[in-house]
Scaffold this motif. Sequence first.
Motif, PDB file in Angstrom:
ATOM      1  N   MET A  91      -5.661  53.258  71.624  1.00  0.00           N
ATOM      2  CA  MET A  91      -6.016  53.746  70.309  1.00  0.00           C
ATOM      3  C   MET A  91      -4.817  54.391  69.615  1.00  0.00           C
ATOM      4  O   MET A  91      -4.476  54.036  68.512  1.00  0.00           O
ATOM      5  CB  MET A  91      -7.164  54.741  70.433  1.00  0.00           C
ATOM      6  CG  MET A  91      -7.611  55.305  69.116  1.00  0.00           C
ATOM      7  SD  MET A  91      -9.076  56.319  69.363  1.00  0.00           S
ATOM      8  CE  MET A  91      -8.632  57.719  68.405  1.00  0.00           C
ATOM      9  N   GLY A  92      -4.147  55.316  70.290  1.00  0.00           N
ATOM     10  CA  GLY A  92      -2.991  55.977  69.702  1.00  0.00           C
ATOM     11  C   GLY A  92      -1.855  55.024  69.401  1.00  0.00           C
ATOM     12  O   GLY A  92      -1.226  55.108  68.352  1.00  0.00           O
TER      13      GLY A  92
ATOM     14  N   VAL B   3      -0.076  54.341  65.751  1.00  0.00           N
ATOM     15  CA  VAL B   3       1.369  54.513  65.560  1.00  0.00           C
ATOM     16  C   VAL B   3       1.977  53.221  65.016  1.00  0.00           C
ATOM     17  O   VAL B   3       2.775  53.251  64.068  1.00  0.00           O
ATOM     18  CB  VAL B   3       2.060  54.946  66.869  1.00  0.00           C
ATOM     19  CG1 VAL B   3       3.578  54.905  66.727  1.00  0.00           C
ATOM     20  CG2 VAL B   3       1.597  56.335  67.284  1.00  0.00           C
ATOM     21  N   LEU B   4       1.607  52.090  65.575  1.00  0.00           N
ATOM     22  CA  LEU B   4       2.128  50.809  65.083  1.00  0.00           C
ATOM     23  C   LEU B   4       1.731  50.565  63.635  1.00  0.00           C
ATOM     24  O   LEU B   4       2.536  50.082  62.835  1.00  0.00           O
ATOM     25  CB  LEU B   4       1.633  49.656  65.962  1.00  0.00           C
ATOM     26  CG  LEU B   4       2.410  49.443  67.254  1.00  0.00           C
ATOM     27  CD1 LEU B   4       1.681  48.460  68.163  1.00  0.00           C
ATOM     28  CD2 LEU B   4       3.815  48.963  66.972  1.00  0.00           C
ATOM     29  N   ASP B   5       0.499  50.912  63.273  1.00  0.00           N
ATOM     30  CA  ASP B   5       0.055  50.751  61.883  1.00  0.00           C
ATOM     31  C   ASP B   5       0.908  51.583  60.935  1.00  0.00           C
ATOM     32  O   ASP B   5       1.316  51.109  59.876  1.00  0.00           O
ATOM     33  CB  ASP B   5      -1.416  51.143  61.731  1.00  0.00           C
ATOM     34  CG  ASP B   5      -2.371  50.126  62.345  1.00  0.00           C
ATOM     35  OD1 ASP B   5      -1.941  48.986  62.629  1.00  0.00           O
ATOM     36  OD2 ASP B   5      -3.547  50.486  62.539  1.00  0.00           O
ATOM     37  N   ILE B   6       1.187  52.817  61.332  1.00  0.00           N
ATOM     38  CA  ILE B   6       2.018  53.691  60.495  1.00  0.00           C
ATOM     39  C   ILE B   6       3.431  53.136  60.370  1.00  0.00           C
ATOM     40  O   ILE B   6       4.001  53.087  59.280  1.00  0.00           O
ATOM     41  CB  ILE B   6       2.035  55.131  61.057  1.00  0.00           C
ATOM     42  CG1 ILE B   6       0.638  55.762  60.920  1.00  0.00           C
ATOM     43  CG2 ILE B   6       3.088  55.987  60.352  1.00  0.00           C
ATOM     44  CD1 ILE B   6       0.463  57.061  61.690  1.00  0.00           C
ATOM     45  N   LEU B   7       4.005  52.692  61.489  1.00  0.00           N
ATOM     46  CA  LEU B   7       5.347  52.108  61.454  1.00  0.00           C
ATOM     47  C   LEU B   7       5.385  50.879  60.551  1.00  0.00           C
ATOM     48  O   LEU B   7       6.332  50.691  59.785  1.00  0.00           O
ATOM     49  CB  LEU B   7       5.798  51.734  62.873  1.00  0.00           C
ATOM     50  CG  LEU B   7       6.159  52.904  63.778  1.00  0.00           C
ATOM     51  CD1 LEU B   7       6.258  52.444  65.226  1.00  0.00           C
ATOM     52  CD2 LEU B   7       7.456  53.560  63.330  1.00  0.00           C
ATOM     53  N   LYS B   8       4.356  50.053  60.612  1.00  0.00           N
ATOM     54  CA  LYS B   8       4.301  48.846  59.781  1.00  0.00           C
ATOM     55  C   LYS B   8       4.154  49.191  58.303  1.00  0.00           C
ATOM     56  O   LYS B   8       4.634  48.460  57.449  1.00  0.00           O
ATOM     57  CB  LYS B   8       3.161  47.936  60.246  1.00  0.00           C
ATOM     58  CG  LYS B   8       3.466  47.275  61.577  1.00  0.00           C
ATOM     59  CD  LYS B   8       2.291  46.467  62.096  1.00  0.00           C
ATOM     60  CE  LYS B   8       2.571  45.943  63.495  1.00  0.00           C
ATOM     61  NZ  LYS B   8       1.418  45.263  64.070  1.00  0.00           N
TER      62      LYS B   8
END
Length: 78
Positions: A1-2, A6-11
């Motif tokens: 989940m985390g 984090v990947l969504d935010i980076l993208k």
Amino acid sequence: MGKEKVLDILKEIRPEYDFEKSEDFVAEGLLDSFDVVTLVSELETEFDIVIDGLDVVPENFNNIASILEVLKKNGAAV
């Protein structure tokens, strides 16, 4: 989940890069210092935490694992 959050935010910050294939976001040029500040702000909002200023150093934002460690250290449930 985390990891997915984090990947969504980076993208969102840098959609042109594939963060899953990088081992060192800063050294490989995927994130610059402004991006790290933006990332910290987004992580704090998303995970409802405050990241200690002493933790805002490039080596803590090199890859997903190091980011997750910073989040845990600062009280995020990841």
